[in-house]
Design an enzyme around this catalytic site. Sequence first.
Site, PDB file in Angstrom:
ATOM      1  CG  MET A   1      -1.287  71.464  34.090  1.00  0.00           C
ATOM      2  SD  MET A   1       0.462  71.968  33.992  1.00  0.00           S
ATOM      3  CE  MET A   1       1.258  70.706  34.962  1.00  0.00           C
TER       4      MET A   1
ATOM      5  CB  THR B   1       1.190  67.801  31.216  1.00  0.00           C
ATOM      6  OG1 THR B   1       1.108  68.418  29.922  1.00  0.00           O
ATOM      7  CG2 THR B   1       2.043  68.674  32.104  1.00  0.00           C
TER       8      THR B   1
ATOM      9  CB  THR C   1       1.588  70.324  26.346  1.00  0.00           C
ATOM     10  OG1 THR C   1       0.840  69.538  25.421  1.00  0.00           O
ATOM     11  CG2 THR C   1       1.708  71.737  25.823  1.00  0.00           C
TER      12      THR C   1
ATOM     13  CB  CYS D   1      -1.981  64.336  24.811  1.00  0.00           C
ATOM     14  SG  CYS D   1      -3.140  65.197  25.899  1.00  0.00           S
TER      15      CYS D   1
ATOM     16  CD  GLU E   1      -5.117  65.276  29.546  1.00  0.00           C
ATOM     17  OE1 GLU E   1      -4.834  65.710  30.678  1.00  0.00           O
ATOM     18  OE2 GLU E   1      -4.463  65.564  28.525  1.00  0.00           O
TER      19      GLU E   1
END
Length: 233
Positions: free
Chosen positions: A10, A83, A85, A196, A198
């Site tokens: 994710m 992740t 979130t 986040c 990423e």
Amino acid sequence: MKTIGLIGGMSWESSAEYYRIINQEVKQRLGGLHSAKCLLYSVDFEEIERYQQDGNWEQAGKVLGDAAYALEKAGADFLVICTNTMHRVVEAIEKRVNIPVLHIADATATQIKQRSLRTVGLLGTKYTMEQDFYKSRIEKHGINILVPEKQEREAVNKVIFEELCLGHISTASRNYFKKVMEGLIHTGAEGIILGCTEIGLLVKEEDSAVPLFDTTVIHAVEAVHKALKENEQ
């Protein structure tokens, strides 16, 4: 060495970073040919992202809870949700297992406090920036959170899902993130949380006038610390 259970996928772009950082850290600490004992359960992010959009957090929690249960049965000693979130459903995950979950916000807050910072900016998905599950966890540590304006939050969220999660790194997007960070600094941020997993693929320390807290790195390194804790005592 404890076995780390990774709930990933994710996106898989950041999950690959977790695997790399964890193994590099183990090698650095133990030397030789050492690598991490870990298990990875990689979910289908398309399914999870659909639940996010629909606000169906209960079903998303069920999917990740099933993943956590499978990792525990396979021999994981503790869990890492790869992740920010999806810490939205950490309580649902914790209810499915008897092993601890290493919370990404707690690990991040510890690093912020070590730098003696009181106010930080937060970048992440719109869910992380706008909902309370993440911000309140950081704020419990006595840290104030600032987020970008709504239009900027939408733009940051779009870059995450339409570029970074697909492995696309854009100079234009990096420049936009730098502008957003400058705005947060102007309003009082003493540091910026890359909230986040990423974002660290796009933004680096040299892109900010204040310290950056890359949650992927922080979380992965803390997982190694927990895995090796008995070894290092």
